[in-house]
Design a protein around this motif. Structure first.
Motif, PDB file in Angstrom:
ATOM      1  N   ASP A   1     -32.381  -2.260  -3.829  1.00  0.00           N
ATOM      2  CA  ASP A   1     -31.543  -3.321  -4.385  1.00  0.00           C
ATOM      3  C   ASP A   1     -30.057  -3.085  -4.175  1.00  0.00           C
ATOM      4  OD1 ASP A   1     -33.816  -3.844  -7.100  1.00  0.00           O
ATOM      5  OD2 ASP A   1     -33.545  -5.051  -5.311  1.00  0.00           O
ATOM      6  N   GLU A   2     -29.653  -1.852  -4.084  1.00  0.00           N
ATOM      7  CA  GLU A   2     -28.264  -1.531  -3.815  1.00  0.00           C
ATOM      8  C   GLU A   2     -28.218  -0.302  -2.936  1.00  0.00           C
ATOM      9  OE1 GLU A   2     -25.158  -1.667  -6.777  1.00  0.00           O
ATOM     10  OE2 GLU A   2     -26.599  -2.466  -8.208  1.00  0.00           O
ATOM     11  N   PHE A   3     -27.289  -0.307  -2.005  1.00  0.00           N
ATOM     12  CA  PHE A   3     -27.136   0.878  -1.180  1.00  0.00           C
ATOM     13  C   PHE A   3     -25.680   1.011  -0.778  1.00  0.00           C
ATOM     14  CE2 PHE A   3     -28.094  -2.576   1.684  1.00  0.00           C
ATOM     15  CZ  PHE A   3     -27.271  -2.377   2.775  1.00  0.00           C
ATOM     16  N   TRP A   4     -25.290   2.229  -0.561  1.00  0.00           N
ATOM     17  CA  TRP A   4     -23.948   2.560  -0.113  1.00  0.00           C
ATOM     18  C   TRP A   4     -24.103   3.414   1.118  1.00  0.00           C
ATOM     19  CZ3 TRP A   4     -25.742   2.807  -5.074  1.00  0.00           C
ATOM     20  CH2 TRP A   4     -25.140   1.950  -5.979  1.00  0.00           C
ATOM     21  N   ASP A   5     -22.987   3.680   1.756  1.00  0.00           N
ATOM     22  CA  ASP A   5     -23.039   4.575   2.914  1.00  0.00           C
ATOM     23  C   ASP A   5     -23.513   5.946   2.442  1.00  0.00           C
ATOM     24  OD1 ASP A   5     -22.160   2.719   4.755  1.00  0.00           O
ATOM     25  OD2 ASP A   5     -20.055   3.136   4.345  1.00  0.00           O
TER      26      ASP A   5
ATOM     27  N   SER B   1     -31.807  -5.676  -0.340  1.00  0.00           N
ATOM     28  CA  SER B   1     -30.865  -6.674  -0.852  1.00  0.00           C
ATOM     29  C   SER B   1     -29.497  -6.433  -0.241  1.00  0.00           C
ATOM     30  CB  SER B   1     -30.766  -6.581  -2.377  1.00  0.00           C
ATOM     31  OG  SER B   1     -31.980  -6.954  -2.968  1.00  0.00           O
ATOM     32  N   LEU B   2     -28.954  -7.473   0.349  1.00  0.00           N
ATOM     33  CA  LEU B   2     -27.628  -7.419   0.956  1.00  0.00           C
ATOM     34  C   LEU B   2     -26.634  -7.934  -0.070  1.00  0.00           C
ATOM     35  CD1 LEU B   2     -26.233  -6.838   3.688  1.00  0.00           C
ATOM     36  CD2 LEU B   2     -26.559  -9.244   4.232  1.00  0.00           C
ATOM     37  N   ARG B   3     -25.802  -7.059  -0.599  1.00  0.00           N
ATOM     38  CA  ARG B   3     -24.899  -7.424  -1.689  1.00  0.00           C
ATOM     39  C   ARG B   3     -23.468  -7.647  -1.243  1.00  0.00           C
ATOM     40  NH1 ARG B   3     -27.164  -7.388  -6.439  1.00  0.00           N
ATOM     41  NH2 ARG B   3     -29.144  -6.362  -6.680  1.00  0.00           N
ATOM     42  N   SER B   4     -23.210  -7.453   0.021  1.00  0.00           N
ATOM     43  CA  SER B   4     -21.859  -7.620   0.535  1.00  0.00           C
ATOM     44  C   SER B   4     -21.958  -8.129   1.962  1.00  0.00           C
ATOM     45  CB  SER B   4     -21.131  -6.274   0.486  1.00  0.00           C
ATOM     46  OG  SER B   4     -19.960  -6.321   1.236  1.00  0.00           O
TER      47      SER B   4
ATOM     48  N   GLU C   1     -32.770  -9.850   1.662  1.00  0.00           N
ATOM     49  CA  GLU C   1     -32.376 -10.897   0.719  1.00  0.00           C
ATOM     50  C   GLU C   1     -30.862 -10.892   0.579  1.00  0.00           C
ATOM     51  OE1 GLU C   1     -33.208 -12.358  -3.850  1.00  0.00           O
ATOM     52  OE2 GLU C   1     -33.877 -10.379  -3.235  1.00  0.00           O
ATOM     53  N   ASN C   2     -30.273 -12.046   0.786  1.00  0.00           N
ATOM     54  CA  ASN C   2     -28.833 -12.187   0.663  1.00  0.00           C
ATOM     55  C   ASN C   2     -28.496 -12.488  -0.794  1.00  0.00           C
ATOM     56  OD1 ASN C   2     -26.125 -12.732   0.916  1.00  0.00           O
ATOM     57  ND2 ASN C   2     -26.415 -14.659   1.993  1.00  0.00           N
TER      58      ASN C   2
ATOM     59  N   ASP D   1     -32.507 -16.493   1.085  1.00  0.00           N
ATOM     60  CA  ASP D   1     -31.188 -17.013   0.717  1.00  0.00           C
ATOM     61  C   ASP D   1     -30.209 -16.993   1.889  1.00  0.00           C
ATOM     62  OD1 ASP D   1     -31.880 -17.809  -1.815  1.00  0.00           O
ATOM     63  OD2 ASP D   1     -31.198 -15.968  -2.779  1.00  0.00           O
ATOM     64  N   PHE D   2     -30.710 -17.438   3.011  1.00  0.00           N
ATOM     65  CA  PHE D   2     -29.946 -17.557   4.255  1.00  0.00           C
ATOM     66  C   PHE D   2     -28.910 -18.661   4.083  1.00  0.00           C
ATOM     67  CE2 PHE D   2     -29.496 -19.180   8.622  1.00  0.00           C
ATOM     68  CZ  PHE D   2     -29.345 -18.004   9.333  1.00  0.00           C
TER      69      PHE D   2
END
Length: 160
Positions: A21-25, A40-43, A66-67, A101-102
């Motif tokens: 659901d969330e990821f960082w580098d 999940s693409l949050r940015s 998912e956007n 959610d394109f």
């Protein structure tokens, strides 16, 4: 109550199914057994990380993105600056890709085209557009994507 914690991703490296659901580098391990991933693409600037993750999933058969990027900005997003390396799973495993959610941003269109052009075994490219898009917009996006060349003759484009 919602808790946020940073869980070392390495503990999931043997998973077959994974939802992120969330990821960082982060230092991404190889997921040798992963066949189904939901991300999940949050940015709008995480596309390089998406490819970094895909490049560590050699057995991936189903990829759901998912956007959940809430901005009303219709900008193009940040596509990786460098040449994008085709993930190994695209040429040997990926059968289904789902985009939820394109919105039709340039970076999303580029991603969908990249998947269809480079996934030799892809059977289904399913796109679920945001419900607030105008019918004419979705029709134009579908027309552009339908004309995109595909590596897999069996690839079916579903746009809903």
């Amino acid at each position: 109550m919602m808790m946020h914690s940073h869980v070392p991703v390495r503990i999931f490296c043997n998973a077959e199914f994974l939802r992120v659901d969330e990821f960082w580098d982060v230092d991404i391990p190889t997921f040798p057994n992963l066949i189904h991933m939901e991300l999940s693409l949050r940015s709008n600037d995480q596309w390089k990380s998406v490819f970094d993750i895909l490049n560590h999933c050699p057995q991936l058969q189903t990829f759901v993105i998912e956007n959940v990027f809430w901005s009303t900005d219709t900008g193009s997003g940040i596509w990786p600056d460098t040449h994008v390396v085709v993930p190994e799973c695209f040429s040997s495993q990926l059968r289904k890709c789902v985009f939820i959610d394109f919105t039709g941003r340039e970076c999303e269109m580029r991603f969908v085209k990249f998947v269809m052009q480079n996934s030799t075994l892809l059977r289904t490219m399913a796109i679920f557009s945001k419900p607030d898009l105008i019918h004419e917009e979705t029709h134009e996006m579908l027309k552009e994507l339908a004309s995109c060349p595909r590596s897999s003759a069996a690839c079916e484009l579903l746009f809903m």
